[in-house]
Scaffold this motif. Structure first.
Motif, PDB file in Angstrom:
ATOM      1  N   SER A 162      51.850  65.365  64.715  1.00 34.34           N
ATOM      2  CA  SER A 162      51.107  65.979  63.609  1.00 34.34           C
ATOM      3  C   SER A 162      50.312  67.203  64.031  1.00 34.34           C
ATOM      4  O   SER A 162      49.831  67.951  63.176  1.00 34.34           O
ATOM      5  CB  SER A 162      50.165  64.947  62.982  1.00 34.34           C
ATOM      6  OG  SER A 162      49.291  64.405  63.954  1.00 34.34           O
ATOM      7  N   TRP A 163      50.149  67.437  65.348  1.00 34.39           N
ATOM      8  CA  TRP A 163      49.455  68.636  65.824  1.00 34.39           C
ATOM      9  C   TRP A 163      50.100  69.065  67.127  1.00 34.39           C
ATOM     10  O   TRP A 163      51.010  68.411  67.628  1.00 34.39           O
ATOM     11  CB  TRP A 163      47.960  68.385  65.973  1.00 34.39           C
ATOM     12  CG  TRP A 163      47.576  67.402  67.035  1.00 34.39           C
ATOM     13  CD1 TRP A 163      47.833  66.070  67.061  1.00 34.39           C
ATOM     14  CD2 TRP A 163      46.858  67.700  68.234  1.00 34.39           C
ATOM     15  NE1 TRP A 163      47.323  65.503  68.203  1.00 34.39           N
ATOM     16  CE2 TRP A 163      46.714  66.481  68.943  1.00 34.39           C
ATOM     17  CE3 TRP A 163      46.309  68.859  68.768  1.00 34.39           C
ATOM     18  CZ2 TRP A 163      46.051  66.393  70.168  1.00 34.39           C
ATOM     19  CZ3 TRP A 163      45.647  68.776  69.989  1.00 34.39           C
ATOM     20  CH2 TRP A 163      45.524  67.553  70.663  1.00 34.39           C
ATOM     21  N   SER A 166      47.110  69.585  60.957  1.00 33.15           N
ATOM     22  CA  SER A 166      48.534  69.810  61.219  1.00 33.15           C
ATOM     23  C   SER A 166      48.794  71.120  61.957  1.00 33.15           C
ATOM     24  O   SER A 166      49.792  71.246  62.654  1.00 33.15           O
ATOM     25  CB  SER A 166      49.323  69.784  59.910  1.00 33.15           C
ATOM     26  OG  SER A 166      48.883  70.811  59.042  1.00 33.15           O
ATOM     27  N   THR A 183      49.389  61.206  62.864  1.00 33.35           N
ATOM     28  CA  THR A 183      50.701  60.612  63.117  1.00 33.35           C
ATOM     29  C   THR A 183      51.380  61.346  64.269  1.00 33.35           C
ATOM     30  O   THR A 183      50.967  62.434  64.663  1.00 33.35           O
ATOM     31  CB  THR A 183      51.603  60.699  61.874  1.00 33.35           C
ATOM     32  OG1 THR A 183      51.763  62.075  61.503  1.00 33.35           O
ATOM     33  CG2 THR A 183      51.016  59.913  60.706  1.00 33.35           C
ATOM     34  N   ARG A 190      53.713  69.030  68.189  1.00 33.20           N
ATOM     35  CA  ARG A 190      54.329  69.739  67.055  1.00 33.20           C
ATOM     36  C   ARG A 190      54.602  71.189  67.433  1.00 33.20           C
ATOM     37  O   ARG A 190      53.734  71.879  67.979  1.00 33.20           O
ATOM     38  CB  ARG A 190      53.404  69.697  65.849  1.00 33.20           C
ATOM     39  CG  ARG A 190      53.940  70.478  64.664  1.00 33.20           C
ATOM     40  CD  ARG A 190      53.088  70.287  63.425  1.00 33.20           C
ATOM     41  NE  ARG A 190      53.580  71.108  62.322  1.00 33.20           N
ATOM     42  CZ  ARG A 190      53.148  71.004  61.074  1.00 33.20           C
ATOM     43  NH1 ARG A 190      52.225  70.108  60.781  1.00 33.20           N
ATOM     44  NH2 ARG A 190      53.624  71.786  60.139  1.00 33.20           N
ATOM     45  N   HIS A 225      49.564  61.742  69.748  1.00 32.48           N
ATOM     46  CA  HIS A 225      50.279  62.203  68.554  1.00 32.48           C
ATOM     47  C   HIS A 225      50.481  63.713  68.510  1.00 32.48           C
ATOM     48  O   HIS A 225      50.576  64.298  67.432  1.00 32.48           O
ATOM     49  CB  HIS A 225      49.553  61.747  67.286  1.00 32.48           C
ATOM     50  CG  HIS A 225      49.412  60.258  67.175  1.00 32.48           C
ATOM     51  ND1 HIS A 225      48.203  59.646  66.938  1.00 32.48           N
ATOM     52  CD2 HIS A 225      50.321  59.263  67.307  1.00 32.48           C
ATOM     53  CE1 HIS A 225      48.384  58.336  66.892  1.00 32.48           C
ATOM     54  NE2 HIS A 225      49.670  58.084  67.120  1.00 32.48           N
TER      55      HIS A 225
END
Length: 376
Positions: A57-58, A26, A54, A119, A116
């Motif tokens: 998520s990163w 994460s 997900t 973030r 994904h």
């Protein structure tokens, strides 16, 4: 794995072998600092994948280089600052990107998938977080066959430099633009696909901040799709950013192009910095939001065409929600011999339809002479 924020220090080169799957935690991020290089060279059979569990998520992969970048510093379109900016990345503090090395080599990305990512995670960029950011990367940088999938926000970001970007696929963008062209990117790109989800009411390509004298980036053989009819435009230009676009297929937006923020008031911009040629736009509204852009580039000028449902883009009808962008044998109706797109897949692959271009003269010269094709 990327268990945390990972930095490649100046002078170092990180090499990722074909077929490697990098799983990010994460707080995961890969930051290639100015003066460092990333060599991630996969193959069609063994692509390199950076992934998280997900969506969002990163953070992503960030390449910082020393090629020239520029940006507007105030509301006046002729007020610019110089060629270096800072990027606040996590706990590492401010890192520079941009410089005077037009050929600066940030490394190689070939047959790479980034999934994904996006973030924020305490990252403070000049604009938004991109799963893949190329900031100040020069002409010796190689980016080819790259897929960004299920980002948390925007798709690919390119800030300044003249890096060439080929065979790019950006899919399922939920918010923001599939492609953000900023800080005076003056490079070339071709064979691009951008796909926004039904929740996204923004553009496929956004160009921002351009340096004088009047300049532009150049793209060819581009497909931009929005999964819903919305009030957004496929191509959005602001702060005198320039774009020459050839062979563009647009599906699902309100207009093909929208120009904002006083850009049209900048003398010579419309004539020199904007060129739209061979655009097939299945949109709900007009070709362009601004009357002067409509007069200059609206159909039939430069072979452009527009229609809400009357034009066949040679896409399967489920392409808006479940796209598969692999080309098949049948030829479609897009400019430059674009091949048919069809089917459905979770991870689309980028094909190589269409033709290449190099420009012959300014848009104003080409407008007088009529449209013509050449190769780059």
């Amino acid at each position: 794995t990327l268990p945390d924020q990972t930095y490649v220090a100046p002078g170092a080169t990180l090499t990722v072998e074909p077929g490697v799957w990098v799983e990010a935690a994460s707080r995961g991020a890969l930051v290639v600092q100015r003066g460092a290089r990333l060599e991630a060279v996969g193959t069609a059979e063994l692509p390199i994948t950076f992934d998280g569990p997900t969506r969002g998520s990163w953070s992503g992969v960030f390449l910082l280089g020393a090629a020239p970048i520029l940006g507007v510093t105030s509301d006046r379109p002729d007020d610019y600052q110089g060629d270096e900016r800072d990027l606040e990345i996590f706990a590492a503090g401010r890192m520079g990107f941009g410089g005077e090395d037009a050929a600066h080599d940030c490394g190689t990305l070939r047959y790479v998938r980034i999934r994904h990512a996006g973030r924020a995670n305490r990252i403070a960029l000049p604009v938004n977080v991109h799963p893949l950011l190329l900031a100040g990367c020069g002409t010796d940088t190689e980016v080819d066959f790259v897929h960004v999938h299920r980002a948390n926000h925007d798709g690919l970001g390119v800030y300044g430099g003249e890096v060439t970007l080929e065979h790019l696929v950006v899919t399922e963008v939920p918010v923001g633009q599939a492609y953000s062209l900023d800080f005076g990117w003056a490079g070339r790109g071709q064979y691009w696909i951008g796909h926004n989800t039904s929740d996204n009411d923004e553009s496929g390509i956004e160009g921002r901040r351009r340096h004088p004298p009047l300049g532009h980036a150049t793209v060819a053989n581009v497909t931009l799709i929005s999964a819903r009819r919305n009030d957004a435009e496929a191509i959005y230009m602001t702060s005198i950013a320039g774009l020459h676009a050839h062979n563009v297929l647009i599906e699902g937006f309100e207009e093909a192009v929208h120009v904002f923020d006083g850009t049209l008031a900048y003398r010579g911009w419309l004539e020199e910095s904007l060129l739209l040629e061979g655009v097939l736009a299945n949109v709900a509204g007009d070709f362009a939001r601004e009357p002067e852009v409509e007069r200059a580039y609206g159909p039939p000028a430069f072979g452009n065409r527009v229609g809400a449902t009357g034009l066949d883009p040679a896409l399967t009808r489920d392409v808006l929600e479940a796209p598969d962008f692999r080309p098949v044998a049948a030829a479609g109706t897009g400019g430059g011999g674009r091949r048919r797109l069809g089917g459905a897949a979770d991870a689309p692959r980028c094909g190589s339809p269409g033709a290449s271009f190099e420009e012959g003269g300014s848009p104003s010269q080409r407008r007088r002479a009529g449209p013509r094709r050449s190769r780059w």
